[in-house]
Every structure is written in structure tokens, then in C-alpha cells.
Scaffold this active site. Sequence first.
Site, PDB file in Angstrom:
ATOM      1  N   GLY A 166       0.865  -1.186   0.000  1.00  0.00           N
ATOM      2  CA  GLY A 166       0.000   0.000   0.000  1.00  0.00           C
ATOM      3  C   GLY A 166       0.897   1.230   0.000  1.00  0.00           C
ATOM      4  N   ARG A 167       0.354   2.337   0.512  1.00  0.00           N
ATOM      5  CA  ARG A 167       1.110   3.597   0.490  1.00  0.00           C
ATOM      6  C   ARG A 167       2.493   3.453   1.139  1.00  0.00           C
ATOM      7  NH1 ARG A 167      -4.290   5.903   1.431  1.00  0.00           N
ATOM      8  NH2 ARG A 167      -4.097   4.881   3.430  1.00  0.00           N
ATOM      9  N   ILE A 168       2.532   2.834   2.331  1.00  0.00           N
ATOM     10  CA  ILE A 168       3.817   2.773   3.050  1.00  0.00           C
ATOM     11  C   ILE A 168       4.769   1.789   2.361  1.00  0.00           C
ATOM     12  CG2 ILE A 168       4.929   2.250   5.266  1.00  0.00           C
ATOM     13  CD1 ILE A 168       2.305   3.225   6.627  1.00  0.00           C
ATOM     14  N   ARG A 248       1.599  -3.982  12.310  1.00  0.00           N
ATOM     15  CA  ARG A 248       0.888  -4.320  13.536  1.00  0.00           C
ATOM     16  C   ARG A 248       1.511  -5.585  14.102  1.00  0.00           C
ATOM     17  NH1 ARG A 248      -0.528   0.178  13.752  1.00  0.00           N
ATOM     18  NH2 ARG A 248      -2.652   1.027  13.810  1.00  0.00           N
ATOM     19  N   GLU A 277       0.795  -5.513  22.757  1.00  0.00           N
ATOM     20  CA  GLU A 277       1.413  -4.251  23.163  1.00  0.00           C
ATOM     21  C   GLU A 277       0.782  -3.687  24.439  1.00  0.00           C
ATOM     22  OE1 GLU A 277       2.227  -2.452  19.300  1.00  0.00           O
ATOM     23  OE2 GLU A 277       2.013  -0.541  20.336  1.00  0.00           O
ATOM     24  N   HIS A 295       6.562   1.607  19.263  1.00  0.00           N
ATOM     25  CA  HIS A 295       5.510   2.045  18.322  1.00  0.00           C
ATOM     26  C   HIS A 295       5.610   3.553  18.015  1.00  0.00           C
ATOM     27  CE1 HIS A 295       1.187   0.879  16.924  1.00  0.00           C
ATOM     28  NE2 HIS A 295       1.732   1.762  16.096  1.00  0.00           N
ATOM     29  N   ALA A 297       6.915   4.750  14.826  1.00  0.00           N
ATOM     30  CA  ALA A 297       7.315   4.942  13.416  1.00  0.00           C
ATOM     31  C   ALA A 297       6.746   6.227  12.820  1.00  0.00           C
ATOM     32  CB  ALA A 297       6.916   3.730  12.587  1.00  0.00           C
TER      33      ALA A 297
HETATM   34  C1  DGY Z   1      -1.196   4.280  12.954  1.00  0.00           C
HETATM   35  O1  DGY Z   1      -1.493   5.433  12.670  1.00  0.00           O
HETATM   36  O2  DGY Z   1      -1.922   3.331  12.690  1.00  0.00           O
HETATM   37  C2  DGY Z   1       0.124   4.040  13.625  1.00  0.00           C
HETATM   38  O3  DGY Z   1       0.269   2.763  14.074  1.00  0.00           O
HETATM   39  C3  DGY Z   1       0.393   5.035  14.725  1.00  0.00           C
HETATM   40  O4  DGY Z   1       0.661   6.213  14.117  1.00  0.00           O
END
Ligand code: DGY
Length: 344
Positions: A166-168, A248, A277, A295, A297
Amino acid sequence: MGLNGHIFVTRRIPEAGLEILRESGAAVTVSQDDEEKGVEMSDLLAGIGGCDVLVPLLTEPLGSEQLEAGPGLLGIAQMAVGYNNIDVDAATELGIPVANTPGVLTETTADFTWAMLMAVARRIPEAHNYMVAGRYKLWGPNLFLGGDIGRGASGRRKVIGIIGYGRIGVAVARRATGFDMEILAHDPFNREGIEADGMADWAELPELLERSDFVTLHPPLTPETRHMIDEAALRRMKSTAYLINAARGPVVDETALVRALSKGWIAGAALDVFEDEPAMAPGLAEQPTAVLIPHIASASHDTRSKMATMAATNAIAHLRRERAPNVVNPEVYDTEAYRRRAGK
Ligand code: DGY
């Protein structure tokens, strides 16, 4: 703006978002102001019961019980792109629009994925700890040997396997081209995108796992992706390969990962997210080849502020009974349940 209504913010979001909410004229409550504490379930239920719009974080579980506690709820505006903490099907059935903050954190998260990849391969946290512990006495040629990311002295192009394109995932691929890497990608929902963009080659999951020097995870958490990286997947990876997870936690079977690290099935793992988590699987913290991060990023000043303003904008649209810009269940607007809630 002079809006009437009550916006319930579960935990303190960046000021830029709170400012927009307050300026709307609505009453704004931030339930938990202590950043190190979560919201008590009783406070969450009471807050949902008494508000028009809910602004939660991914730390709040929003299943049927919580959603049903809000008969007057006009919408949910989560400050995150991921929304696996929300039962969206139940929300749709109850007529509650759910919005998230997509797009804005793509580049920041891809940067961080890269930071994790480099940190684990070049053993930066281990080396840092060695320095601050005063253990550096003499330079030596065998100190903290790691894996190459670019071609290195061998000249071999390294292979990065991106799961979830996807985007990331795409933004991570773009960065990998700068390191002259061979890019494999797997995403059952975006095979066309992989084949069309010219950066990555489609690979079935087993091939990607077997060939990659770096496996990086970017899928959403769904029943299909839960434990996608299990013991069998880890055993397929090369013993010199690294696993990176900024998606995740439950995408990885963390207990199997501890086994993989301790037995040397893979060379290392960098994790920004965890299965349960903030807890970690027993033994994970003791693995020298694990880089473990709480968490963060998407945690740049700019990105977190923008996420908060997006969530606030979605919240105000909910309050105005307008379509929220980033609604994830748009079909909700055609339901009788929504019309009843919105008095339409
Ligand atoms: C999200 O936005 O889903 C990230 O895990 C936290 O920024």
C-alpha cells in the site's frame, strides 16, 4: 464556528488538533491527560455514553459493547491510520461513521522503517549500548560485524521483500531503489500496482521469504494477516535475513520469532509493534539481535500534529452531520441507522 455538542477525546492528542476542536465551539473533554496511563474502561464507556463524537487512539478497544454504549454517537474520528481496534462492521450496523488519518504518515513511517532496517543490520543499538557501558577499549576488525544493505564489498544486490504494497510499502520501495536493491513485493490486494509501478517484482509469499535479505511488513491487521509470519514462514527465511515490522504486532507470531532469533533461523528483527502491546513475548527482550521500539514509526513532530488536525477535521464533520473526509465505512451514510442518529 459555534457548534453545539460534546467531543470526547480519550487521551491527549497534539495541541494542533485540540485547538481545532476547541475553536469549533463544541465542548471538548480529554479523558486521560497522563500520557503514561490508559483510559479506564468505565471512563471510556461513560464518555461514549455522553458524547456526540469520539476521538480515540489505537489504544482503546472499540467493540460492540463500547459502540452500543453511545446511542447519540454521530461518529468516531481516530487519530491513526490503522483502525484494527475498532469493530467497523459493528459500527456500520449501528450507523456510526468511522474515520482515520491516512496518507499523512506514509513518508515518516517509511523513513522509520529504513532506520530500523539499518539499525538492525548494522547493529547500531547494540554498539551504542556497548559505548555507553564503557566497554569500548580498543578498535578491532571484528567489532559488531553486520549485514550490508547496499551492494557492499561482495557486489551482490541485496533483496528486500515488501509484504503489503500500500502507500507505506510503496514508499519503502522508493527508498530501496536508492540502495540499488532488488525489490520483491507481495500483496494479494495490489498485484496490479506491483506489476505496474516498475520498482518491484511480484513474488508469492514463500518465494519472497526464501529470497529476501530483508523482509519488511506493511499490511493492515486482518484475520488473513494475523500470524502471517509464523514459525513456518520464519523457517523459510535465510539465516542471514532480517525481519522488520512497523505494521501491527499480531502479523508476527512473536513466540515463534523468539525461537527464530534464539536458534539463529534469521539474523535479526526490528520491531516497532508487538503482539500484545505494550507487553513483549517472554524472551524477546533478551535477544541481542532484536531491535525493540515502542511504536513510534510515525512519531515526527510534523506528522503527529497533522494526524491530530486530520482527526479533528473528521470529528467536526461528524458533529456537523457531514460526510467525514476520511471515512472508512462510507456505506454507513446510506443506512437507516445513521439517518436516525443524525436526525436526517
Ligand atoms: C497508525 O497510525 O496506525 C500508527 O500505528 C500510529 O501512528
